[in-house]
Design an enzyme around this catalytic site. Sequence first.
Site, PDB file in Angstrom:
ATOM      1  N   LYS A   1      -1.536  -3.994  -4.210  1.00  0.00           N
ATOM      2  CA  LYS A   1      -2.314  -4.519  -3.088  1.00  0.00           C
ATOM      3  C   LYS A   1      -3.776  -4.058  -3.182  1.00  0.00           C
ATOM      4  O   LYS A   1      -4.708  -4.854  -3.088  1.00  0.00           O
ATOM      5  CB  LYS A   1      -1.706  -4.011  -1.784  1.00  0.00           C
ATOM      6  CG  LYS A   1      -2.389  -4.516  -0.536  1.00  0.00           C
ATOM      7  CD  LYS A   1      -2.006  -3.742   0.720  1.00  0.00           C
ATOM      8  CE  LYS A   1      -0.519  -3.595   0.931  1.00  0.00           C
ATOM      9  NZ  LYS A   1      -0.181  -3.214   2.326  1.00  0.00           N
TER      10      LYS A   1
ATOM     11  N   LYS B   1       0.596   6.753  -0.128  1.00  0.00           N
ATOM     12  CA  LYS B   1       1.194   6.490   1.177  1.00  0.00           C
ATOM     13  C   LYS B   1       1.806   7.795   1.649  1.00  0.00           C
ATOM     14  O   LYS B   1       2.125   8.668   0.825  1.00  0.00           O
ATOM     15  CB  LYS B   1       2.310   5.443   1.039  1.00  0.00           C
ATOM     16  CG  LYS B   1       2.594   4.689   2.306  1.00  0.00           C
ATOM     17  CD  LYS B   1       1.681   3.476   2.435  1.00  0.00           C
ATOM     18  CE  LYS B   1       1.868   2.749   3.738  1.00  0.00           C
ATOM     19  NZ  LYS B   1       1.132   1.454   3.718  1.00  0.00           N
TER      20      LYS B   1
ATOM     21  N   ASP C   1      -0.312   3.201   9.665  1.00  0.00           N
ATOM     22  CA  ASP C   1       0.739   2.254   9.299  1.00  0.00           C
ATOM     23  C   ASP C   1       1.644   2.228  10.545  1.00  0.00           C
ATOM     24  O   ASP C   1       1.170   2.577  11.642  1.00  0.00           O
ATOM     25  CB  ASP C   1       1.495   2.727   8.034  1.00  0.00           C
ATOM     26  CG  ASP C   1       2.342   1.627   7.395  1.00  0.00           C
ATOM     27  OD1 ASP C   1       1.796   0.807   6.652  1.00  0.00           O
ATOM     28  OD2 ASP C   1       3.562   1.569   7.654  1.00  0.00           O
TER      29      ASP C   1
ATOM     30  N   LYS D   1      -5.244   5.863  -1.813  1.00  0.00           N
ATOM     31  CA  LYS D   1      -5.574   5.230  -0.531  1.00  0.00           C
ATOM     32  C   LYS D   1      -4.344   4.520   0.008  1.00  0.00           C
ATOM     33  O   LYS D   1      -3.701   3.756  -0.712  1.00  0.00           O
ATOM     34  CB  LYS D   1      -6.702   4.194  -0.738  1.00  0.00           C
ATOM     35  CG  LYS D   1      -7.102   3.480   0.531  1.00  0.00           C
ATOM     36  CD  LYS D   1      -8.081   4.306   1.346  1.00  0.00           C
ATOM     37  CE  LYS D   1      -8.198   3.844   2.787  1.00  0.00           C
ATOM     38  NZ  LYS D   1      -7.208   4.523   3.690  1.00  0.00           N
TER      39      LYS D   1
HETATM   40  N1  GLU Z   1      -0.971   0.795   6.018  1.00  0.00           N
HETATM   41  C1  GLU Z   1      -1.836  -0.300   5.680  1.00  0.00           C
HETATM   42  C2  GLU Z   1      -1.260  -1.032   4.495  1.00  0.00           C
HETATM   43  O1  GLU Z   1      -0.064  -1.184   4.382  1.00  0.00           O
HETATM   44  C3  GLU Z   1      -3.300   0.106   5.548  1.00  0.00           C
HETATM   45  C4  GLU Z   1      -3.605   1.225   4.601  1.00  0.00           C
HETATM   46  C5  GLU Z   1      -5.053   1.710   4.628  1.00  0.00           C
HETATM   47  O2  GLU Z   1      -5.872   1.156   5.374  1.00  0.00           O
HETATM   48  O3  GLU Z   1      -5.329   2.663   3.899  1.00  0.00           O
HETATM   49  O4  GLU Z   1      -1.955  -1.536   3.648  1.00  0.00           O
END
Ligand code: GLU
Length: 448
Positions: free
Chosen positions: A117, A129, A169, A93
């Site tokens: 995170k 990512k 992102d 994710k």
């Molecule tokens: N890009 C966001 C982050 O850095 C959200 C990622 C998501 O919602 O999957 O956490």
Amino acid sequence: MVNAQERIDVIYNVVKNRNPGEAEFHQAVWEVIETLTPVLEKCPYYAKQKIIERICEPERQIIFRVPWEDDNGEVHINRGFRVGFNSALGPYKGGLRFHPSVLLGTIKFLAFEQTFKNALTGMPIGSGKGGSDFDPKGKSDSEVMRFCQSFMTELYRHIGELTDIPAGDIGVGSREIGFLFGQYKRITNRYEAGVLTGKSPLWSGALVRRESTGYGVAYFAEQMLKARNESLDGLSCVVSGSGNVAIYAIEKLHQLGAKVVACSDSGGVIYHEEGINLDTVKAIKEGARGRISAYLDEHPEAEYRADGNIWEIPCHLAFPCATQNELDENAAETLIENGCKAVVEGANMPCTPIAVDLFLDSGVGYGPGKAANAGGVATSALEMQQNASRDAWSFEYTEKRLHAIMANIHSDCYHTSEEFGAKGNYVVGANIASFRRVADAMLAFGII
Ligand code: GLU
């Protein structure tokens, strides 16, 4: 017998040698593993099982060609990436970043950070990512659509609601998610809502997802101040950036009684002493997709500093919400001299390692992004929950869930920092609390 510190040094050297030229990835890895020595000392089993070594190696990395045609019929070739970093706690994710600076090392640093995170959110999500070196700036809607369709024509075979769930992102918002979802649906013959998050609430998206990263950052700041018996009321804030994270951080900071006096984009800084007018920023950035300098058209009394340094503006709280390594040691020194109380990261890895050390050494509160900006991905997990149950929650209920998640993340980090003798050091707290969660799940699966 090597001691824990020597082991960490060896691991870091292997990471550097195995991933040459990927400075941001090295930086992200070092920032985590340098804090793990006391965990290895306390629990030698992690070392025996080589958990840190395993966590530093992505499970999979996909690189692909993305050809597309612009409005004049010219063909362009970009590079697409998707890194599945860790699936111990759930399917991969994490967001997609479309920006000309994107390289494999950028995506790897982001995916690595995402591991910790996502673990902090307490939700069943692993980490990943992706993205591309495509630059959406100045492109027409049709060009962005054609790019997204080409990108998904390869990506679709690697993702799925139980495998890997991308989101937005930098450079990827609900317009791009719409184009990507449309193409996925067409290719797979499935209305698989849970395969992407950050969708529009008009079609299977969750309310509050758009606001959630920024709101979460403000909630985290509120918790940090509460832990010091202080509040946001009347504090002056500086928020770098003017994208999705910055806009909704400003919105919630204002709602919680603080005053944001500056924001920025890659062209310059807006300083507005009486407080940033968010409707104007939204109209420029969400409506016209324009430059922040246009703020002066509505507010000539404000100041625009082309190529200015936002961290020179005195403030009680600083929120770097633009991009990695945007706040260096000079900026940190200036903030400290100007009496800044705390720095809370909305972007991923926006403070350089020396800047972080300066904050920690001088007693300035420091909320690392992997904790402070986790509200976005946490709300993505809430979106997945709604999609899986074919439900749609109210704004109020979803925001309440987000608030509870941020309060939990804060108390997890705070208590873990206390447990390891570094009370109030959220770097130690966030890294160790999340590391243990991922490590314990990995141990349960055996050597995989
Ligand atoms: N890009 C966001 C982050 O850095 C959200 C990622 C998501 O919602 O999957 O956490």
